[in-house]
Design an enzyme around this catalytic site. Structure first.
Site, mmCIF file in Angstrom:
data_model
loop_
_atom_site.group_PDB
_atom_site.id
_atom_site.type_symbol
_atom_site.label_atom_id
_atom_site.label_comp_id
_atom_site.label_asym_id
_atom_site.label_seq_id
_atom_site.Cartn_x
_atom_site.Cartn_y
_atom_site.Cartn_z
ATOM 1 N N CYS A 190 44.117 17.033 36.366
ATOM 2 C CA CYS A 190 45.259 17.949 36.499
ATOM 3 C C CYS A 190 45.773 18.369 35.128
ATOM 4 C CB CYS A 190 46.406 17.277 37.235
ATOM 5 S SG CYS A 190 46.151 17.084 38.987
ATOM 6 N N CYS B 61 35.012 32.867 40.196
ATOM 7 C CA CYS B 61 35.739 31.618 39.956
ATOM 8 C C CYS B 61 35.995 31.405 38.458
ATOM 9 C CB CYS B 61 34.981 30.426 40.535
ATOM 10 S SG CYS B 61 33.299 30.245 39.907
ATOM 11 N N TYR C 29 24.443 35.484 45.869
ATOM 12 C CA TYR C 29 24.992 34.168 45.531
ATOM 13 C C TYR C 29 25.782 33.666 46.748
ATOM 14 C CZ TYR C 29 24.042 36.355 41.013
ATOM 15 O OH TYR C 29 23.451 37.046 39.979
#
Length: 468
Positions: free
Chosen positions: A81, A423, A330
């Site tokens: 994180c 992404c 993809y």
């Protein structure tokens, strides 16, 4: 400013993904892994003519954006994180700003500008994850130690470290069931003194614990990854794990416990041999009414509820595909292809991972879709072998974006519209420049936050071919 020099400064902003910018009297320095508004101490570890990079040593003063205490016991040392102490709304604003900056610069540089020279397209903000915590349906935990020759640990790597591991006994990115399982596995191997695998010497036994859990059913698949350098009786561990369920400690249930043998020297989760210790090697997840079979290495979005937001947004951007042939390049396990299949003439998915292609075929058959076809292979090569011509193209490449030799082949199809799902917005920005210069125009773009508390974000772009 010299290499090795210790300095202090105020972190003014963070560029994607985690490049904090600190202004000093001697110029700006990039310091990673910090939050905007923090006063930090750092060491200069790289110095070039026009650029300096510093290693974060200490946060001297909190940022005004840090409005809450961390929920995890090993934050901020853990590398999983970054932004737990920031409010979620501020995380969203920061990610939105980072992506918009990248897209604005790329689109303007490619010549798509308004009368003022600014990027000319519609940026539609960021869409939030339905869950801010406990959203991950998959986690790869590593065995190791927190310091050399220390006690066995099982969890995530320390921030900025390749070797040191911190036990993630209460990770807030995963469901509590996963934490209970992790602690149970760690306690068992500590009790029998099993050694972890050492990356440098390539010796040892314990490598990873791969956990996958269905958001919709609560079913969990446990995958223990070891080398073949030793043999231990794993049945006592199996009994202890099943006892968690029998005693009512788990909210869901364990559907399979697998032992994966991996003797590769590379630090990756893979299987040379799979042994089923209990149950089965799969479970099912449901996304937008479609059912998907998940195996240990199936590609699937790690945030199931966030994936529904992502795919609804993609479907909105794609629009009508009635009587169209759609290429899903993809394609992974074929999620997007199957979402489009009911409203398209034909959908052809291309994916390099053969296991993902087989899973896509199974899933399409299970969902009653006979106009969905999947091909295994590299997009760069497979496009030369497909006889059909697309009317619409969906692009969802891996983090590095589209291969530079594949992009011209995609452009040469001359489809009127494409949707690009990314992404990694820096890869997207690079590819957009090529697409714009080749005759496409960015019409709309937005972000979807699939990964709260982390630096990552998804981006969706609609491209329209310019008419001459």
């Amino acid at each position: 400013m010299k290499k090795g020099q210790i300095m202090e400064g105020l972190l003014e902003k963070v560029d994607f993904p985690n490049k904090g910018i600190v202004q000093t009297e001697e110029g700006s320095v990039v310091v990673k892994n910090a939050i905007p508004g923090q006063k930090v101490r750092f060491r200069i570890n790289k110095k070039r003519k026009n650029r300096a990079e510093g290693q974060l040593l200490e946060v001297l003063e909190k940022s005004p954006l840090e409005i809450r205490e961390p929920q995890c016991s090993i934050f901020p040392a853990c590398g999983g994180c970054m932004y737990q102490t920031m409010g979620y709304e501020e995380q969203l604003k920061m990610k939105e700003s980072q992506v918009r900056k990248l897209l604005d610069e790329a689109i303007a540089a490619a010549g798509q500008t308004d009368e003022n020279g600014a990027a000319d397209y519609s940026f539609e903000g960021i869409r939030r994850s339905p869950k801010e915590f406990t959203y991950r349906n998959k986690m790869e935990f590593s065995f190791g130690d927190a310091c050399k020759d220390g006690e066995l640990e099982l969890g995530l790597h320390k921030k900025g470290s390749t070797y040191d591991v911190l036990t993630a006994s209460n990770c807030k990115l995963v469901h509590p069931d996963m934490n209970l399982i992790t602690v149970c596995v760690l306690e068992y191997f500590r009790s029998i003194g099993a050694p972890h695998y050492h990356k440098m010497s390539h010796t040892g036994y314990l490598r990873h614990l791969l956990l996958r859990r269905s958001e919709t059913t609560g079913e969990t698949l446990i995958n223990l990854v070891t080398t073949s350098q030793a043999e231990y009786d794993l049945q006592p561990l199996v009994r202890q794990l099943l006892r968690l369920e029998e005693d009512g400690k788990l909210q869901g249930r364990i559907v399979g416990i697998l032992h994966l043998v991996n003797d590769s020297v590379a630090d990756v989760v893979r299987s040379d041999e799979t042994r089923i210790l209990y149950g089965q090697d799969y479970f099912y997840e449901t996304i937008l009414g479609l059912r998907f079979k998940i195996t240990p290495f199936s590609f699937f979005q790690t945030n199931s509820l966030g994936a529904e937001v992502l795919y609804r947004t993609a479907r909105e951007y794609i629009g009508s595909t009635c009587d169209m042939t759609v290429f899903d390049l993809y394609s992974g396990t074929g999620t997007i292809a199957q979402i489009l299949a009911s409203v398209a003439k034909e959908v052809i998915g291309v994916e390099i991972v053969e296991e993902a292609v087989e899973a896509a075929k199974e899933n399409a058959a299970r969902n009653g879709l006979d106009n969905c076809h999947f091909l295994a292979g590299d997009v760069l090569k497979v496009l030369d072998e497909i006889a059909e011509k697309p009317d619409f193209i969906v692009l969802d490449p891996p983090r590095d974006g589209i291969h530079p030799k594949a992009l011209p082949k995609i452009i040469d199809y001359g489809v009127d519209r494409m949707v690009y799902i990314s992404c990694k917005p820096t890869s997207l920005a690079r590819d957009l420049e090529t697409l714009i210069q080749s005759g496409y125009r960015v019409e709309r773009a937005c972000c979807v936050d699939m990964f709260p508390q982390t630096v990552h974000v998804e981006t969706i772009v609609l491209l329209q071919r310019e008419t001459l």
